[in-house]
Design an enzyme around this catalytic site. Structure first.
Site: not given
Ligand SMILES: CC(C)(COP(=O)(O)OP(=O)(O)OC[C@H]1O[C@@H](n2cnc3c(N)ncnc32)[C@H](O)[C@@H]1OP(=O)(O)O)[C@@H](O)C(=O)NCCC(=O)NCCS
Length: 151
Positions: A109, A121
């Site tokens: 998250e 990411y």
């Protein structure tokens, strides 16, 4: 300063004062030392790593790996050491560890506003998989769930 002497290894109890110092700089409500101690010494599903430059802890990352699911709990680089690819090196290490433990997918998250982490990411193939509304208690910010298939 360059990264000539950077080293990634598993977190141990004597790292916790360094971890606390980094968290004090980065978080308004950091985890307590007891929580980290529990994670590294008593949670069989947890794996935590630190990155060192010249024997100084410059960042850390953690994951829970349960069967085929790996979940990143945290990844932080000391503000004094950012922008030197340490975050990427740590994240790559965590992906490798997850795969070695047989994980088939990895998720995390991230705050909706945290474009720096989301950029990182995406470079490792993670894509948004959903939104958790009002996930963060401090400012009620949404979390973006990001994930990647490891197989
Ligand atoms: C996210 C974090 C770990 C990155 O650490 P870092 O060592 O500075 O990152 P790196 O130098 O390895 O860069 C990794 C990638 O992040 C992105 N990035 C880094 N700095 C950036 C910036 N100022 N602006 C936009 N993207 C940035 C880029 O995609 C970069 O890759 P690139 O340099 O090849 O383009 C660090 O910013 C941090 O600790 N942030 C606070 C904690 C946090 O948000 N953790 C994530 C929780 S989900």
């Amino acid at each position: 300063m360059d990264n000539d002497h950077f080293n990634i290894r598993q977190m141990i109890r004597s790292d916790l004062s360094s971890i606390m110092a980094i968290d004090q700089k980065v978080y308004t409500s950091p985890w307590t030392e007891k929580v980290y101690e529990q994670e590294i010494n008593h949670n069989p599903h947890a794996y935590y790593a630190v990155v060192e430059i010249d024997n100084v802890v410059a960042g850390y990352a953690g994951a829970w790996i349960v069967m085929e699911d790996a979940q990143i709990t945290n990844i932080v680089v000391d503000p004094d050491y950012r922008g030197r690819k340490l975050g990427k090196s740590l994240f790559k290490h965590m992906l490798q560890v997850a795969m070695l433990h047989g994980a088939e997918r990895l998720s995390l998250e991230v705050r909706a506003s945290n474009q720096v982490a989301q950029n990182m990411y995406r470079q490792f193939g993670l894509v948004p998989g959903g939104i958790r509304k009002n996930y963060y208690q401090d400012n009620h910010e949404d979390a973006v769930v990001m994930w990647v298939n490891l197989r």
